[in-house]
Design a protein around this motif. Structure first.
Motif, mmCIF file in Angstrom:
data_model
loop_
_atom_site.group_PDB
_atom_site.id
_atom_site.type_symbol
_atom_site.label_atom_id
_atom_site.label_comp_id
_atom_site.label_asym_id
_atom_site.label_seq_id
_atom_site.Cartn_x
_atom_site.Cartn_y
_atom_site.Cartn_z
ATOM 1 N N LYS A 35 0.836 -1.200 0.000
ATOM 2 C CA LYS A 35 0.000 0.000 0.000
ATOM 3 C C LYS A 35 0.875 1.256 0.000
ATOM 4 C CE LYS A 35 -3.903 -2.048 2.537
ATOM 5 N NZ LYS A 35 -4.670 -2.007 3.796
ATOM 6 N N LEU A 36 1.961 1.208 0.776
ATOM 7 C CA LEU A 36 2.853 2.363 0.843
ATOM 8 C C LEU A 36 3.558 2.579 -0.496
ATOM 9 C CD1 LEU A 36 3.983 4.592 2.623
ATOM 10 C CD2 LEU A 36 5.762 3.011 3.389
ATOM 11 N N LEU A 37 3.952 1.482 -1.144
ATOM 12 C CA LEU A 37 4.581 1.603 -2.462
ATOM 13 C C LEU A 37 3.606 2.204 -3.474
ATOM 14 C CD1 LEU A 37 6.969 1.055 -4.357
ATOM 15 C CD2 LEU A 37 6.052 -1.258 -4.712
ATOM 16 N N GLU A 38 2.372 1.742 -3.429
ATOM 17 C CA GLU A 38 1.347 2.294 -4.330
ATOM 18 C C GLU A 38 1.092 3.764 -4.009
ATOM 19 O OE1 GLU A 38 -1.829 -0.380 -3.630
ATOM 20 O OE2 GLU A 38 -0.927 -2.028 -4.770
ATOM 21 N N LEU A 39 1.167 4.122 -2.734
ATOM 22 C CA LEU A 39 0.982 5.518 -2.336
ATOM 23 C C LEU A 39 2.115 6.381 -2.900
ATOM 24 C CD1 LEU A 39 -1.038 7.152 -0.550
ATOM 25 C CD2 LEU A 39 0.617 6.934 1.308
ATOM 26 N N GLU A 40 3.351 5.849 -2.858
ATOM 27 C CA GLU A 40 4.473 6.593 -3.425
ATOM 28 C C GLU A 40 4.323 6.731 -4.939
ATOM 29 O OE1 GLU A 40 9.173 6.732 -2.637
ATOM 30 O OE2 GLU A 40 8.499 4.855 -3.543
ATOM 31 N N MET A 41 3.855 5.670 -5.595
ATOM 32 C CA MET A 41 3.633 5.740 -7.033
ATOM 33 C C MET A 41 2.578 6.800 -7.369
ATOM 34 S SD MET A 41 3.695 1.628 -7.801
ATOM 35 C CE MET A 41 3.235 1.764 -9.521
ATOM 36 N N GLU A 42 1.534 6.886 -6.545
ATOM 37 C CA GLU A 42 0.510 7.914 -6.744
ATOM 38 C C GLU A 42 1.098 9.305 -6.511
ATOM 39 O OE1 GLU A 42 -3.931 9.159 -5.025
ATOM 40 O OE2 GLU A 42 -2.943 7.319 -4.332
ATOM 41 N N PHE A 43 1.959 9.417 -5.498
ATOM 42 C CA PHE A 43 2.628 10.686 -5.210
ATOM 43 C C PHE A 43 3.459 11.135 -6.418
ATOM 44 C CE2 PHE A 43 6.097 13.275 -3.544
ATOM 45 C CZ PHE A 43 5.443 14.121 -2.644
ATOM 46 N N ILE A 44 4.241 10.221 -6.970
ATOM 47 C CA ILE A 44 5.095 10.532 -8.121
ATOM 48 C C ILE A 44 4.250 10.854 -9.343
ATOM 49 C CG2 ILE A 44 6.841 9.623 -9.684
ATOM 50 C CD1 ILE A 44 7.866 10.363 -6.902
ATOM 51 N N LYS A 45 3.144 10.137 -9.533
ATOM 52 C CA LYS A 45 2.260 10.403 -10.673
ATOM 53 C C LYS A 45 1.732 11.834 -10.612
ATOM 54 C CE LYS A 45 -2.097 8.881 -12.751
ATOM 55 N NZ LYS A 45 -3.244 7.931 -12.640
ATOM 56 N N ASN A 46 1.269 12.254 -9.432
ATOM 57 C CA ASN A 46 0.772 13.624 -9.276
ATOM 58 C C ASN A 46 1.896 14.638 -9.433
ATOM 59 O OD1 ASN A 46 -2.254 14.000 -8.264
ATOM 60 N ND2 ASN A 46 -1.500 12.034 -7.511
ATOM 61 N N LEU A 47 3.079 14.272 -8.935
ATOM 62 C CA LEU A 47 4.219 15.180 -9.053
ATOM 63 C C LEU A 47 4.618 15.357 -10.517
ATOM 64 C CD1 LEU A 47 5.822 16.766 -6.986
ATOM 65 C CD2 LEU A 47 7.502 14.918 -6.921
ATOM 66 N N LYS A 48 4.589 14.259 -11.281
ATOM 67 C CA LYS A 48 4.901 14.354 -12.712
ATOM 68 C C LYS A 48 3.891 15.255 -13.418
ATOM 69 C CE LYS A 48 7.200 9.887 -13.434
ATOM 70 N NZ LYS A 48 7.056 8.555 -14.076
ATOM 71 N N SER A 49 2.620 15.063 -13.106
ATOM 72 C CA SER A 49 1.582 15.885 -13.725
ATOM 73 C C SER A 49 1.780 17.355 -13.370
ATOM 74 C CB SER A 49 0.202 15.403 -13.275
ATOM 75 O OG SER A 49 -0.818 16.200 -13.829
ATOM 76 N N TYR A 50 2.131 17.597 -12.114
ATOM 77 C CA TYR A 50 2.351 18.975 -11.665
ATOM 78 C C TYR A 50 3.553 19.594 -12.376
ATOM 79 C CZ TYR A 50 3.338 22.854 -8.478
ATOM 80 O OH TYR A 50 3.591 24.104 -7.949
ATOM 81 N N THR A 51 4.641 18.830 -12.486
ATOM 82 C CA THR A 51 5.835 19.374 -13.142
ATOM 83 C C THR A 51 5.595 19.589 -14.639
ATOM 84 O OG1 THR A 51 6.711 17.120 -13.396
ATOM 85 C CG2 THR A 51 7.452 18.377 -11.494
ATOM 86 N N ASP A 52 4.746 18.750 -15.257
ATOM 87 C CA ASP A 52 4.404 18.966 -16.665
ATOM 88 C C ASP A 52 3.681 20.298 -16.836
ATOM 89 O OD1 ASP A 52 5.537 16.600 -17.421
ATOM 90 O OD2 ASP A 52 3.658 15.470 -17.451
ATOM 91 N N LEU A 53 2.769 20.588 -15.918
ATOM 92 C CA LEU A 53 2.042 21.857 -15.989
ATOM 93 C C LEU A 53 2.981 23.032 -15.741
ATOM 94 C CD1 LEU A 53 -1.213 20.820 -14.095
ATOM 95 C CD2 LEU A 53 -0.992 21.316 -16.537
ATOM 96 N N LEU A 54 3.891 22.864 -14.769
ATOM 97 C CA LEU A 54 4.871 23.917 -14.513
ATOM 98 C C LEU A 54 5.770 24.131 -15.721
ATOM 99 C CD1 LEU A 54 6.109 23.294 -10.836
ATOM 100 C CD2 LEU A 54 4.646 25.139 -11.655
ATOM 101 N N SER A 55 6.156 23.019 -16.343
ATOM 102 C CA SER A 55 7.019 23.116 -17.520
ATOM 103 C C SER A 55 6.302 23.831 -18.661
ATOM 104 C CB SER A 55 7.451 21.711 -17.959
ATOM 105 O OG SER A 55 8.253 21.774 -19.108
ATOM 106 N N ALA A 56 5.012 23.504 -18.847
ATOM 107 C CA ALA A 56 4.238 24.168 -19.898
ATOM 108 C C ALA A 56 4.121 25.662 -19.626
ATOM 109 C CB ALA A 56 2.854 23.533 -19.994
ATOM 110 N N LYS A 57 3.924 25.997 -18.359
ATOM 111 C CA LYS A 57 3.835 27.417 -17.995
ATOM 112 C C LYS A 57 5.167 28.107 -18.235
ATOM 113 C CE LYS A 57 2.358 30.463 -14.229
ATOM 114 N NZ LYS A 57 1.718 30.522 -12.890
ATOM 115 N N ALA A 58 6.255 27.449 -17.855
ATOM 116 C CA ALA A 58 7.582 28.042 -18.065
ATOM 117 C C ALA A 58 7.857 28.229 -19.548
ATOM 118 C CB ALA A 58 8.650 27.157 -17.427
ATOM 119 N N ASN A 59 7.430 27.266 -20.375
ATOM 120 C CA ASN A 59 7.623 27.404 -21.821
ATOM 121 C C ASN A 59 6.826 28.574 -22.392
ATOM 122 O OD1 ASN A 59 9.348 25.200 -21.906
ATOM 123 N ND2 ASN A 59 7.701 23.743 -22.356
#
Length: 533
Positions: free
Chosen positions: A43-67
């Motif tokens: 469950k904790l591993l899946e929670l970390e995977m969910e954390f990273i998934k949201n972080l990737k999505s967030y960084t993609d949006l930040l990257s798009a804004k920076a571009n």
């Protein structure tokens, strides 16, 4: 007696350990601990995977804004008009002048709003929600204790563990510098100064990690005070060996109390020299210096060091019940007195999967009974539940238990499912009523005459069932079971049935347990008094 350099007389200045910055919250014993089972760790591993998934999505949006912002910068950057003359020429053109006026009046406020508009609000909210589910300080402490239990029970060394070597097997994973530091801090706080020094040593010898400088700005520098703490643990360990018990506490407290500021006012350079001297010593030599205490019978069994039994055989059992004449079971003798046997290939893959499907609501299993008004935290053995739902598979397993043991009990009785976690174990104990523990249903069904455990998984390393008094150790084998008696034929406790579960080193330990009570066997197994061995 250890021979340290002359810095020993100086090292009564060392800084205290770095305090954790995570606030404690009230401990709830019933709350699930990720570290107590592989189910929780998944469950904790899946929670970390969910954390990273949201972080990737967030960084993609930040990257798009920076571009987008970079595109705007590129469109208006006046880097070519560097001199005053060039700038005057630019604004003297009415087309440029009007464009400048319009942009600064109309576009700037909109770009300002765009910059201030927080992107990824949904992702940030999800990250906030995930953070509330992160392990708390008690769960972290139990993980540290689990690692310590693995290290001590099996005599593993910090220099091997840090590099991914577990017993005689090398794995393609290693502990990070922060992992080593956390283990060292925990052992220091527990008063195990020698092992603390070995873990500090491995942190100091760790190769620089990628992006360390950037990460340290966020996570803190793990090297801060590390040399001080390494020297401190080393010297305190030496003081314990060399001073009488009456003088140890005062000297140790002197080492702990002196601050970093006092160090820098004295001979900080000597600390570097002392630490360099220590790091130059071979890891194996330091490991050999550790005087391991005498091993208990339990630890000897966990390490597989019991003498091998002789005159034991494997055979087909076709006599316990009439059904076995048609379908005999593979039986292996493990010990004659007390009687311990294993049955092989008695739990199928489909039955194991059904068992796991029926065990979604698991709770903490404890090594001790809850004492009234006690605030002491009990050790979590595993996560477990009772398979109580009506199931043809459960009834079939119960029928198989009756065929193996010859005992009588309702086929609808519950079975206990258990799953072990990071370094969890079950200390030596009895299954019958003893030491303030009263078995459930003892008034109606009598005490627990026998126990049968099915192994629902293979465990590559560790996780043995050990009988310390009988000096018997049994490694889990998927699909097999082990059966033994807890009482003599006349109902008296057999202390040789004391047993325990060793910490799992590598693997996922699933078990299915059934306790067989004495009263229902009144006519199945007549009383046969005998003297204790």
């Amino acid at each position: 007696m250890r021979q340290w350099p002359s810095l020993l007389t100086v090292l009564l200045f060392l800084s205290p350990l770095i305090a954790g910055d995570v606030a404690e919250k009230p401990y709830n014993e019933s709350e699930e601990r990720y570290s107590s089972s592989t189910v929780g760790l998944l469950k904790l591993l899946e929670l970390e995977m969910e954390f990273i998934k949201n972080l990737k999505s967030y960084t993609d949006l930040l990257s798009a804004k920076a571009n987008t912002l970079q595109d705007f910068i590129d469109s208006v950057d006046r880097g070519t008009e560097k001199s005053l003359t060039e700038r005057e020429k630019y604004v003297s053109n009415p087309l440029n002048a009007f464009g400048l006026m319009r942009r600064t009046h109309q576009d700037w406020p909109k770009w300002h709003n765009y910059i201030n508009n927080t992107v990824g609000r949904d992702q940030l909210q999800s990250l906030d929600d995930i953070l509330t589910k992160a392990p708390d300080s008690q769960d972290m402490k139990e993980a540290l204790v689990g690692m310590q239990r693995i290290e001590r029970t099996y005599g593993l060394q910090a220099c091997d563990l840090a590099k991914g070597r577990l017993q005689d097997r090398q794995y393609d994973t290693q502990l990070s510098i922060r992992d080593c530091l956390a283990l060292g801090q925990h052992k220091f706080q527990e008063g195990d100064y020698f092992r603390a020094s070995l873990w500090y040593r491995m942190a100091l010898k760790h190769e620089p990690e990628p992006n360390a400088e950037t990460f340290n700005e966020i996570l803190g520098d793990p090297l801060k005070d590390l040399k001080l703490n390494y020297a401190k643990a080393t010297i305190i360990d030496g003081l314990i060996e060399e001073l009488s018990p009456g003088n140890q506490s005062q000297k140790i407290q002197q080492v702990v109390d002196v601050t970093e500021e006092e160090l820098h006012k004295s001979r900080a350079a000597e600390l570097d020299g002392f630490v360099t001297y220590l790091l130059d010593q071979p890891d194996d030599d330091l490991a050999r210096e550790m005087a391991e205490p005498a091993l208990s019978s339990y630890e000897i069994g966990c390490r597989g060091l019991y003498p091998r039994r002789t005159n034991l055989v494997c055979r087909y059992n076709f006599t316990t019940t009439p059904f076995l004449r048609l379908a005999p079971l593979k039986m292996e003798e493990v010990n004659h007195d007390p009687y311990i046997v294993m049955y092989h290939e008695v739990l199928s893959e489909n039955e194991i999967e059904e068992m796991k499907r029926r065990s979604s609501e698991m709770s903490n299993g404890w090594a001790d009974m809850k004492e009234e008004n006690s605030t002491k935290l009990r050790d979590i053995v595993c996560r477990h539940c009772f398979w109580s739902e009506q199931s043809a598979v459960r009834e079939r397993i119960n029928r198989r238990i009756s065929d193996m043991t010859g005992f009588d009990f309702p086929l609808t009785e519950n079975l206990q499912v258990a799953n072990y976690g990071l370094g969890t174990h079950f200390k030596p104990h009895y299954d019958y009523t003893s030491d303030g523990y009263e078995t459930p249903d003892v008034l109606t069904l009598g005490d627990r005459l026998g126990t049968i455990i099915f192994y629902a998984s293979d465990v590559p390393q560790g996780g043995a069932t050990v009988f310390p008094r009988s000096r018997v150790s049994i490694l889990p084998r998927k699909g097999s079971s082990v059966f033994w008696f807890n009482l003599y034929d006349d109902g008296r406790p057999d202390t040789r049935s004391q047993h325990s579960v060793c910490p799992v080193i590598v693997g996922d330990r699933w078990t299915l347990t059934k306790w067989l009570h004495i009263v229902p066997q009144m006519f199945v197994m007549p009383c046969k008094p005998r003297e204790k061995s």
